[in-house]
Design an enzyme around this catalytic site. Structure first.
Site, short mmCIF file in Angstrom:
data_model
loop_
_atom_site.label_atom_id
_atom_site.label_comp_id
_atom_site.label_asym_id
_atom_site.label_seq_id
_atom_site.Cartn_x
_atom_site.Cartn_y
_atom_site.Cartn_z
N ASN A 43 -4.00 -1.99 47.92
CA ASN A 43 -2.75 -1.79 48.66
C ASN A 43 -1.57 -1.74 47.68
O ASN A 43 -1.54 -2.42 46.65
CB ASN A 43 -2.55 -2.85 49.74
CG ASN A 43 -2.65 -4.28 49.27
OD1 ASN A 43 -3.36 -4.59 48.31
ND2 ASN A 43 -1.97 -5.18 49.96
N GLU A 45 2.48 -1.90 48.05
CA GLU A 45 3.59 -2.14 48.96
C GLU A 45 4.89 -1.56 48.40
O GLU A 45 4.92 -1.01 47.28
CB GLU A 45 3.70 -3.65 49.21
CG GLU A 45 2.45 -4.17 49.91
CD GLU A 45 2.49 -5.64 50.27
OE1 GLU A 45 3.40 -6.37 49.79
OE2 GLU A 45 1.61 -6.07 51.05
N CYS A 54 -2.24 1.09 52.45
CA CYS A 54 -3.40 0.19 52.45
C CYS A 54 -4.39 0.55 51.35
O CYS A 54 -4.43 1.69 50.87
CB CYS A 54 -4.11 0.28 53.80
SG CYS A 54 -3.28 -0.55 55.14
N GLU A 56 -7.57 0.99 51.66
CA GLU A 56 -8.51 2.03 52.10
C GLU A 56 -7.90 3.41 51.90
O GLU A 56 -8.60 4.37 51.53
CB GLU A 56 -8.87 1.83 53.58
CG GLU A 56 -9.58 0.52 53.88
CD GLU A 56 -8.63 -0.62 54.22
OE1 GLU A 56 -7.51 -0.67 53.66
OE2 GLU A 56 -9.01 -1.45 55.05
N CYS A 87 -7.46 -2.08 59.08
CA CYS A 87 -6.47 -1.96 60.16
C CYS A 87 -6.80 -0.73 61.00
O CYS A 87 -7.63 0.12 60.61
CB CYS A 87 -5.06 -1.88 59.59
SG CYS A 87 -4.64 -0.27 58.87
N CYS A 90 -6.44 2.60 59.27
CA CYS A 90 -7.47 2.85 58.24
C CYS A 90 -8.83 3.13 58.87
O CYS A 90 -9.64 3.86 58.30
CB CYS A 90 -7.53 1.70 57.24
SG CYS A 90 -6.12 1.75 56.12
N1 THU Z 1 -3.88 -4.12 54.14
C1 THU Z 1 -4.78 -3.26 53.57
O1 THU Z 1 -4.61 -2.82 52.44
N2 THU Z 1 -5.87 -2.90 54.30
C2 THU Z 1 -6.15 -3.36 55.55
O2 THU Z 1 -7.08 -2.87 56.20
C3 THU Z 1 -5.34 -4.43 56.13
C4 THU Z 1 -4.01 -4.64 55.49
C5 THU Z 1 -2.70 -4.48 53.38
C6 THU Z 1 -1.42 -3.85 53.86
C7 THU Z 1 -0.38 -4.82 53.33
O3 THU Z 1 -0.05 -4.44 52.01
C8 THU Z 1 -1.10 -6.15 53.31
O4 THU Z 1 -2.48 -5.87 53.42
C9 THU Z 1 -0.70 -7.09 54.42
O5 THU Z 1 -0.82 -6.47 55.65
#
Ligand code: THU
Length: 134
Positions: A43, A45, A54, A56, A87, A90
């Protein structure tokens, strides 16, 4: 195809590279393709929160950039005690490049915690077929 152990280690290695200064929640994802290659993502941000991406999504982007377009299996590694299932967005991203029976392994630092099929996580899904068979 790459072994599940190798895929797990790839997810663990990329998770450590996550850029998550806001949530402090690092995620890694590693995709195995049928020809034995592995594509990983973390991920990333952003100070403008909704722009973050994310793990994925990063792994899928790497796979497509590498010339592959089918996910054989995927490991998603998160932090904490809870299952870090992909999520909703994803799940749909994975669905584009996977089959209903494609395994999605949810991992913590100690190993694989639970394995699902894509169809279990995204039943009755919308996909490319909806647009092609009109
Ligand atoms: N996140 C992912 O990278 N993948 C997921 O399937 C769930 C959430 C990340 C997004 C964000 O940077 C952090 O986790 C908190 O939500």
């Amino acid at each position: 195809m790459a072994s599940l152990d190798t895929l797990f280690e790839a997810a663990r290695a990329i998770q450590a590279k996550a850029y998550a200064p806001y949530s402090r929640f690092k995620v890694g994802a590693a995709i195995a393709t049928a020809d034995g290659r592995i594509f990983a993502g973390c991920n990333v941000e952003n100070a403008a929160y909704p722009v973050g991406s994310c793990a994925e999504a990063g792994a899928i982007a790497a796979m497509v950039a590498g010339g592959a377009s089918r996910i054989a299996e995927i490991v998603v590694m998160g932090e904490g005690e809870h299952l870090v299932t992909p999520c909703g967005g994803c799940r749909q991203r994975i669905r584009e490049f996977a089959a209903p029976e494609t395994p999605i392994h949810v991992a913590g630092p100690e190993g694989i915690r639970k394995s699902f099929t894509l169809d279990e996580l995204l039943p009755f899904s919308f996909g490319p077929d909806n647009l092609s068979d009109r």
